[in-house]
Design a protein around this motif. Structure first.
Motif, mmCIF file in Angstrom:
data_model
loop_
_atom_site.group_PDB
_atom_site.id
_atom_site.type_symbol
_atom_site.label_atom_id
_atom_site.label_comp_id
_atom_site.label_asym_id
_atom_site.label_seq_id
_atom_site.Cartn_x
_atom_site.Cartn_y
_atom_site.Cartn_z
ATOM 1 N N VAL A 1 41.821 9.072 41.129
ATOM 2 C CA VAL A 1 41.826 7.882 40.290
ATOM 3 C C VAL A 1 41.996 8.209 38.799
ATOM 4 C CG1 VAL A 1 39.309 7.767 40.003
ATOM 5 C CG2 VAL A 1 40.663 5.669 39.880
ATOM 6 N N LEU A 2 41.591 9.401 38.374
ATOM 7 C CA LEU A 2 41.697 9.753 36.958
ATOM 8 C C LEU A 2 43.000 10.475 36.621
ATOM 9 C CD1 LEU A 2 38.039 10.863 36.057
ATOM 10 C CD2 LEU A 2 39.167 8.676 35.604
ATOM 11 N N ASN A 3 43.912 10.558 37.573
ATOM 12 C CA ASN A 3 45.214 11.150 37.265
ATOM 13 C C ASN A 3 45.939 10.315 36.205
ATOM 14 O OD1 ASN A 3 44.667 13.028 39.196
ATOM 15 N ND2 ASN A 3 46.216 12.367 40.663
ATOM 16 N N GLY A 4 46.338 10.942 35.101
ATOM 17 C CA GLY A 4 47.006 10.224 34.024
ATOM 18 C C GLY A 4 46.052 9.495 33.095
ATOM 19 N N PHE A 5 44.759 9.738 33.248
ATOM 20 C CA PHE A 5 43.751 9.044 32.446
ATOM 21 C C PHE A 5 43.846 9.430 30.972
ATOM 22 C CE2 PHE A 5 39.386 9.185 30.638
ATOM 23 C CZ PHE A 5 39.110 7.824 30.672
ATOM 24 N N SER A 6 43.786 8.425 30.079
ATOM 25 C CA SER A 6 43.801 8.643 28.632
ATOM 26 C C SER A 6 42.422 8.321 28.069
ATOM 27 C CB SER A 6 44.864 7.768 27.954
ATOM 28 O OG SER A 6 44.713 7.807 26.549
ATOM 29 N N GLN A 7 41.697 9.336 27.675
ATOM 30 C CA GLN A 7 40.366 9.095 27.122
ATOM 31 C C GLN A 7 40.449 8.404 25.768
ATOM 32 O OE1 GLN A 7 38.368 12.751 25.417
ATOM 33 N NE2 GLN A 7 39.676 13.715 26.966
ATOM 34 N N ASP A 8 41.542 8.635 25.026
ATOM 35 C CA ASP A 8 41.720 7.951 23.744
ATOM 36 C C ASP A 8 41.791 6.437 23.948
ATOM 37 O OD1 ASP A 8 41.727 10.316 22.351
ATOM 38 O OD2 ASP A 8 43.908 10.492 22.305
ATOM 39 N N ASP B 1 39.005 3.720 22.716
ATOM 40 C CA ASP B 1 39.454 2.668 21.791
ATOM 41 C C ASP B 1 39.142 1.287 22.349
ATOM 42 O OD1 ASP B 1 40.368 4.482 19.968
ATOM 43 O OD2 ASP B 1 42.485 4.331 20.542
ATOM 44 N N VAL B 2 39.433 1.084 23.630
ATOM 45 C CA VAL B 2 39.161 -0.200 24.275
ATOM 46 C C VAL B 2 37.663 -0.496 24.249
ATOM 47 C CG1 VAL B 2 39.164 -1.436 26.477
ATOM 48 C CG2 VAL B 2 41.204 -0.191 25.742
ATOM 49 N N MET B 3 36.855 0.514 24.550
ATOM 50 C CA MET B 3 35.411 0.319 24.591
ATOM 51 C C MET B 3 34.848 0.031 23.201
ATOM 52 S SD MET B 3 32.544 2.607 26.531
ATOM 53 C CE MET B 3 32.675 3.981 25.390
ATOM 54 N N TYR B 4 35.339 0.737 22.174
ATOM 55 C CA TYR B 4 34.849 0.519 20.808
ATOM 56 C C TYR B 4 35.184 -0.894 20.337
ATOM 57 C CZ TYR B 4 33.944 1.260 15.839
ATOM 58 O OH TYR B 4 33.446 1.158 14.561
ATOM 59 N N ASN B 5 36.433 -1.314 20.536
ATOM 60 C CA ASN B 5 36.841 -2.651 20.091
ATOM 61 C C ASN B 5 36.067 -3.745 20.818
ATOM 62 O OD1 ASN B 5 38.748 -1.652 18.256
ATOM 63 N ND2 ASN B 5 40.353 -1.552 19.814
ATOM 64 N N THR B 6 35.846 -3.551 22.113
ATOM 65 C CA THR B 6 35.074 -4.531 22.878
ATOM 66 C C THR B 6 33.624 -4.554 22.412
ATOM 67 O OG1 THR B 6 36.491 -4.118 24.799
ATOM 68 C CG2 THR B 6 34.427 -5.279 25.189
ATOM 69 N N TYR B 7 33.068 -3.367 22.140
ATOM 70 C CA TYR B 7 31.696 -3.256 21.635
ATOM 71 C C TYR B 7 31.555 -4.019 20.314
ATOM 72 C CZ TYR B 7 27.385 -0.977 19.975
ATOM 73 O OH TYR B 7 26.111 -0.722 19.505
ATOM 74 N N ALA B 8 32.507 -3.802 19.407
ATOM 75 C CA ALA B 8 32.458 -4.464 18.100
ATOM 76 C C ALA B 8 32.554 -5.983 18.240
ATOM 77 C CB ALA B 8 33.584 -3.938 17.210
ATOM 78 N N ASP B 9 33.452 -6.453 19.101
ATOM 79 C CA ASP B 9 33.596 -7.901 19.318
ATOM 80 C C ASP B 9 32.333 -8.491 19.931
ATOM 81 O OD1 ASP B 9 36.151 -7.879 18.294
ATOM 82 O OD2 ASP B 9 37.142 -7.756 20.241
ATOM 83 N N ALA B 10 31.737 -7.770 20.872
ATOM 84 C CA ALA B 10 30.527 -8.268 21.535
ATOM 85 C C ALA B 10 29.349 -8.301 20.568
ATOM 86 C CB ALA B 10 30.199 -7.400 22.751
ATOM 87 N N MET B 11 29.274 -7.339 19.682
ATOM 88 C CA MET B 11 28.172 -7.312 18.713
ATOM 89 C C MET B 11 28.241 -8.508 17.760
ATOM 90 S SD MET B 11 26.029 -4.759 19.141
ATOM 91 C CE MET B 11 25.347 -3.902 17.734
ATOM 92 N N LYS B 12 29.454 -8.974 17.454
ATOM 93 C CA LYS B 12 29.594 -10.147 16.580
ATOM 94 C C LYS B 12 28.885 -11.356 17.161
ATOM 95 C CE LYS B 12 34.074 -8.945 14.508
ATOM 96 N NZ LYS B 12 35.505 -9.343 14.405
ATOM 97 N N VAL B 13 28.892 -11.469 18.476
ATOM 98 C CA VAL B 13 28.247 -12.600 19.137
ATOM 99 C C VAL B 13 26.739 -12.574 18.887
ATOM 100 C CG1 VAL B 13 27.918 -13.793 21.340
ATOM 101 C CG2 VAL B 13 30.044 -12.551 20.910
ATOM 102 N N VAL C 1 39.843 1.423 35.734
ATOM 103 C CA VAL C 1 39.019 2.274 34.875
ATOM 104 C C VAL C 1 39.071 1.771 33.431
ATOM 105 C CG1 VAL C 1 38.593 4.623 34.078
ATOM 106 C CG2 VAL C 1 39.440 4.232 36.408
ATOM 107 N N TYR C 2 40.255 1.368 32.969
ATOM 108 C CA TYR C 2 40.366 0.836 31.607
ATOM 109 C C TYR C 2 39.658 -0.514 31.488
ATOM 110 C CZ TYR C 2 43.860 4.496 30.956
ATOM 111 O OH TYR C 2 44.496 5.707 30.878
ATOM 112 N N ASN C 3 39.732 -1.320 32.527
ATOM 113 C CA ASN C 3 38.980 -2.581 32.531
ATOM 114 C C ASN C 3 37.476 -2.312 32.499
ATOM 115 O OD1 ASN C 3 41.227 -4.277 32.590
ATOM 116 N ND2 ASN C 3 41.314 -4.317 34.820
ATOM 117 N N TYR C 4 37.082 -1.189 33.076
ATOM 118 C CA TYR C 4 35.672 -0.798 33.067
ATOM 119 C C TYR C 4 35.205 -0.494 31.645
ATOM 120 C CZ TYR C 4 31.420 1.226 35.105
ATOM 121 O OH TYR C 4 30.123 1.485 35.479
#
Length: 259
Positions: A64-71, A75-87, A198-201
């Motif tokens: 499942v992690l073949n081709g996985f991009s940790q960057d 990035d997705v997790m940080y942006n989602t975290y920031a948006d959620a904190m605004k709430v 995984v990215y949705n996760y």
């Protein structure tokens, strides 16, 4: 006399618990009301520790992690975290001087200091029961384990905060009793994880960590204030920023690691 005394002690204990719960609620409401606007300097690592574990027992590993991009994941997790904190009324920012970050009750420093992402094979045993027999079927499921270590400062450093969650193949099974064969027919379906899952996760974890961060800070305040008032009992609370409501925790949050 003993039974009356036991009843009296029971009422006293119940009264103390109710008083403690009311105090917790009042203090949590105070925390929310007095901090409508919080600024948080938030740092996520530039990279995570990514590995795929080989299951020696079954002689296979997940793909499942073949081709996985940790960057992309971070990035997705940080942006989602920031948006959620605004709430929650928390504005995430990047300070101009990383060596001079203001920290107090309304200025937080939050660092995701370490993250491990592990792909592995998990054995799941599905149990079935009938009137006379018990059956079990073993299935190998793809799993992505994400473990995170946070460090938080609001004027003082909190203990290291740990959180671990698993993303696993979707699994469903069904049984039907056949009157013709007088046997139980067993069937199952597996919704195999894909890289997009995984990215949705990362989106899910960003929202989860934001809630965990706010709730941890709120409960830390409540616990400290209760200690000043002589209360030792504390039940963790969760704050729902959409309904503006408090509720008692029915799920895990951050776990403190004392070093």
């Amino acid at each position: 006399m003993k039974s009356h005394f036991a009843s009296f002690v029971g009422f006293v204990v119940i009264g103390l618990l109710m008083s403690s719960c009311n105090t917790e609620q009042k203090l949590a409401k105070k925390f929310v009301a007095e901090r409508p606007h919080i600024a948080a300097a938030v740092y996520f690592p530039e990279s995570a520790e990514v590995k795929t574990e080989y299951n020696t027992q079954h002689g296979k590993k997940t793909e499942v992690l073949n081709g996985f991009s940790q960057d992309l994941f971070l990035d997705v997790m940080y942006n989602t975290y920031a948006d959620a904190m605004k709430v929650y009324g928390v504005e995430v920012y990047v300070p101009e001087d990383i060596d001079n970050v203001q920290v107090d009750s309304v200025h937080w420093l939050v660092m995701l200091s370490r993250m491990e992402i592990s792909g592995r094979i998990t054995e799941y045993e599905d149990y079935l029961f009938s009137d006379t027999d018990e059956f079990s079927y073993k299935h190998l499921l793809n799993t992505v384990n994400v473990a995170s270590w946070f460090e938080v400062n609001d004027g003082e450093w909190k203990p290291v905060l740990f959180c671990e969650h698993n993303l696993i193949d979707g699994f469903d099974s069904n049984t039907d009793y056949s009157i013709w064969t007088q046997k139980i027919d067993y069937s199952y379906t597996i919704d195999t994880l894909k890289l997009k899952d995984v990215y949705n996760y990362a989106v899910y974890l960003g929202k989860l960590y934001a809630g965990y961060t706010y709730d941890y800070m709120m409960n830390s305040f409540v616990g400290a204030e209760m200690k000043k008032q002589g209360y030792a009992y504390q039940t963790l609370l969760r704050y729902d920023p959409y309904r503006k409501q408090l509720r008692y925790a029915d799920e895990d949050g951050f776990m403190e690691i004392w070093e």
